[in-house]
Design a protein around this motif. Structure first.
Motif, PDB file in Angstrom:
ATOM      1  N   TYR A  90     -85.400   1.490   1.713  1.00 16.03           N
ATOM      2  CA  TYR A  90     -86.012   2.625   1.720  1.00 16.03           C
ATOM      3  C   TYR A  90     -85.575   3.728   2.601  1.00 16.03           C
ATOM      4  N   TYR A  91     -85.011   3.526   3.874  1.00 12.95           N
ATOM      5  CA  TYR A  91     -84.689   4.159   4.565  1.00 12.95           C
ATOM      6  C   TYR A  91     -83.188   4.928   4.187  1.00 12.95           C
ATOM      7  N   SER A  92     -82.356   3.892   3.734  1.00 15.29           N
ATOM      8  CA  SER A  92     -81.135   4.175   3.014  1.00 15.29           C
ATOM      9  C   SER A  92     -81.331   5.116   1.674  1.00 15.29           C
ATOM     10  N   ILE A  93     -82.306   4.996   0.693  1.00  9.83           N
ATOM     11  CA  ILE A  93     -82.519   5.476  -0.256  1.00  9.83           C
ATOM     12  C   ILE A  93     -82.793   6.910   0.285  1.00  9.83           C
ATOM     13  N   LYS A 138     -74.432  -7.586  -4.936  1.00  9.26           N
ATOM     14  CA  LYS A 138     -73.749  -8.399  -4.001  1.00  9.26           C
ATOM     15  C   LYS A 138     -72.693  -7.842  -3.156  1.00  9.26           C
ATOM     16  N   TRP A 139     -71.753  -7.221  -3.706  1.00  9.13           N
ATOM     17  CA  TRP A 139     -70.651  -6.626  -3.328  1.00  9.13           C
ATOM     18  C   TRP A 139     -70.932  -5.677  -2.467  1.00  9.13           C
ATOM     19  N   ILE A 140     -71.941  -4.757  -2.697  1.00  7.91           N
ATOM     20  CA  ILE A 140     -72.331  -3.512  -2.111  1.00  7.91           C
ATOM     21  C   ILE A 140     -72.838  -3.883  -0.953  1.00  7.91           C
ATOM     22  N   VAL A 141     -73.949  -5.259  -0.730  1.00  9.28           N
ATOM     23  CA  VAL A 141     -74.524  -5.526   0.401  1.00  9.28           C
ATOM     24  C   VAL A 141     -73.235  -6.268   1.371  1.00  9.28           C
ATOM     25  N   PHE A 142     -72.440  -6.903   0.805  1.00  9.69           N
ATOM     26  CA  PHE A 142     -71.427  -7.710   1.506  1.00  9.69           C
ATOM     27  C   PHE A 142     -70.262  -6.689   2.075  1.00  9.69           C
ATOM     28  N   ASN A 143     -70.062  -5.683   1.298  1.00  9.31           N
ATOM     29  CA  ASN A 143     -68.724  -4.830   1.786  1.00  9.31           C
ATOM     30  C   ASN A 143     -69.502  -3.556   2.769  1.00  9.31           C
ATOM     31  N   SER A 144     -70.854  -3.471   2.692  1.00  8.81           N
ATOM     32  CA  SER A 144     -71.340  -2.598   3.467  1.00  8.81           C
ATOM     33  C   SER A 144     -71.613  -3.348   5.124  1.00  8.81           C
ATOM     34  N   LYS A 145     -71.641  -4.603   5.200  1.00 15.11           N
ATOM     35  CA  LYS A 145     -71.586  -5.335   6.489  1.00 15.11           C
ATOM     36  C   LYS A 145     -70.204  -5.147   7.098  1.00 15.11           C
ATOM     37  N   LYS A 146     -69.395  -4.943   6.311  1.00 13.45           N
ATOM     38  CA  LYS A 146     -67.862  -4.840   6.902  1.00 13.45           C
ATOM     39  C   LYS A 146     -67.310  -3.393   7.488  1.00 13.45           C
ATOM     40  N   ARG A 147     -68.362  -2.467   7.104  1.00 14.92           N
ATOM     41  CA  ARG A 147     -68.143  -1.087   7.659  1.00 14.92           C
ATOM     42  C   ARG A 147     -68.449  -0.804   9.025  1.00 14.92           C
ATOM     43  N   ASN A 148     -67.794   0.437   9.695  1.00 13.99           N
ATOM     44  CA  ASN A 148     -67.690   0.505  11.043  1.00 13.99           C
ATOM     45  C   ASN A 148     -69.078   1.515  11.769  1.00 13.99           C
ATOM     46  N   GLU A 149     -69.904   1.688  10.829  1.00 12.79           N
ATOM     47  CA  GLU A 149     -71.069   2.448  11.267  1.00 12.79           C
ATOM     48  C   GLU A 149     -71.723   1.748  12.126  1.00 12.79           C
ATOM     49  N   ASN A 150     -72.891   2.362  13.047  1.00  6.54           N
ATOM     50  CA  ASN A 150     -73.801   1.566  13.803  1.00  6.54           C
ATOM     51  C   ASN A 150     -74.983   1.291  13.165  1.00  6.54           C
ATOM     52  N   GLY A 151     -75.367   0.047  12.847  1.00  4.96           N
ATOM     53  CA  GLY A 151     -76.565  -0.437  12.328  1.00  4.96           C
ATOM     54  C   GLY A 151     -76.611  -0.696  10.857  1.00  4.96           C
ATOM     55  N   LYS A 192     -78.271  -0.105   8.271  1.00  2.06           N
ATOM     56  CA  LYS A 192     -78.757   0.856   7.725  1.00  2.06           C
ATOM     57  C   LYS A 192     -77.872   1.866   7.381  1.00  2.06           C
ATOM     58  N   ASN A 193     -77.218   2.594   8.488  1.00  2.00           N
ATOM     59  CA  ASN A 193     -76.304   3.477   8.311  1.00  2.00           C
ATOM     60  C   ASN A 193     -75.098   3.108   7.408  1.00  2.00           C
ATOM     61  N   LYS A 194     -74.623   1.494   7.919  1.00  2.00           N
ATOM     62  CA  LYS A 194     -73.536   0.719   6.912  1.00  2.00           C
ATOM     63  C   LYS A 194     -73.896   1.048   5.160  1.00  2.00           C
ATOM     64  N   LEU A 195     -75.044   0.465   5.202  1.00  2.00           N
ATOM     65  CA  LEU A 195     -75.569   0.564   3.660  1.00  2.00           C
ATOM     66  C   LEU A 195     -75.581   2.010   3.073  1.00  2.00           C
ATOM     67  N   GLY A 233     -73.645   4.418   4.085  1.00  3.70           N
ATOM     68  CA  GLY A 233     -72.257   4.864   3.729  1.00  3.70           C
ATOM     69  C   GLY A 233     -71.730   4.429   2.606  1.00  3.70           C
ATOM     70  N   GLU A 234     -71.907   3.011   2.367  1.00  6.09           N
ATOM     71  CA  GLU A 234     -71.342   2.209   1.317  1.00  6.09           C
ATOM     72  C   GLU A 234     -71.985   2.835  -0.148  1.00  6.09           C
ATOM     73  N   LEU A 235     -73.119   3.095  -0.202  1.00  5.34           N
ATOM     74  CA  LEU A 235     -73.800   3.631  -1.428  1.00  5.34           C
ATOM     75  C   LEU A 235     -73.170   4.960  -1.606  1.00  5.34           C
ATOM     76  N   ILE A 236     -72.954   5.865  -0.670  1.00  6.61           N
ATOM     77  CA  ILE A 236     -72.468   7.050  -0.950  1.00  6.61           C
ATOM     78  C   ILE A 236     -71.153   6.962  -1.409  1.00  6.61           C
ATOM     79  N   ASP A 237     -70.185   6.369  -0.710  1.00 13.96           N
ATOM     80  CA  ASP A 237     -68.847   6.119  -1.208  1.00 13.96           C
ATOM     81  C   ASP A 237     -68.827   5.562  -2.412  1.00 13.96           C
ATOM     82  N   SER A 238     -69.600   4.542  -3.185  1.00 14.92           N
ATOM     83  CA  SER A 238     -69.687   3.948  -4.352  1.00 14.92           C
ATOM     84  C   SER A 238     -70.011   5.035  -5.327  1.00 14.92           C
TER      85      SER A 238
END
Length: 160
Positions: A48-51, A106-119, A121-124, A126-131
């Motif tokens: 909900y935070y990310s949305i 699954k890919w969105i959750v998996f690839n958001s874990k690889k990102r460089n942001e802090n936390g 929530k912020n990684k998710l 970033g991945e959603l906006i980039d997607s």
């Protein structure tokens, strides 16, 4: 006379309820993919935070955004390896909507874990906006599968 009884366990299909805030089946599935160790409330807070952040940044409806993001990430083909005559072939085949949604989440959750942001929530976020803008790791993953399926189109007649 003895009856042959199966020793195999029969599992009931788990019915997933719609999420509490938006009443959407799609959102509840996404929350379940984020969830770790059965901690659903934490997963809901993250989702909900990310949305909320995405809707503020992109100024669009949250349900529309998630639908568009998942549509961008959804694969058309799945690749399975099959050994035929001592050779391994990557065989592409079309998949249904439910399975492609599963891969996208699954890919969105998996690839958001690889990102460089802090936390997470912020990684998710970033991945959603980039997607949404078609330049995330999840989109690259989809394009790789599409490339492999194009190369191995000749083997699509093999049975799996």
């Amino acid at each position: 006379m003895e009856q042959n009884m199966s020793r195999k366990k029969r599992y009931l299909k788990v019915i997933i309820t719609n999420d509490i805030k938006f009443g959407s089946y799609l959102f509840s599935k996404f929350i379940n993919y984020i969830m770790k160790n059965g901690k659903k409330q934490i997963a809901q807070k993250i989702f909900y935070y990310s949305i909320n952040l995405i809707t503020i940044k992109l100024k669009k409806n949250s349900f529309f955004l998630i639908k568009k993001i998942l549509l961008n990430v959804q694969p058309i083909f799945e690749i399975k390896k099959r050994k035929i005559g001592g050779m391994n072939y990557n065989i592409p085949f079309k998949i249904n909507l439910k399975r492609s949604l599963m891969f996208a989440m699954k890919w969105i959750v998996f690839n958001s874990k690889k990102r460089n942001e802090n936390g997470f929530k912020n990684k998710l976020v970033g991945e959603l906006i980039d997607s949404y803008y078609n330049n995330s790791l999840s989109i690259k993953h989809k394009e790789n599968i599409l490339k492999i399926s194009e190369q191995n189109k000749a083997y699509s007649n093999f049975k799996i």
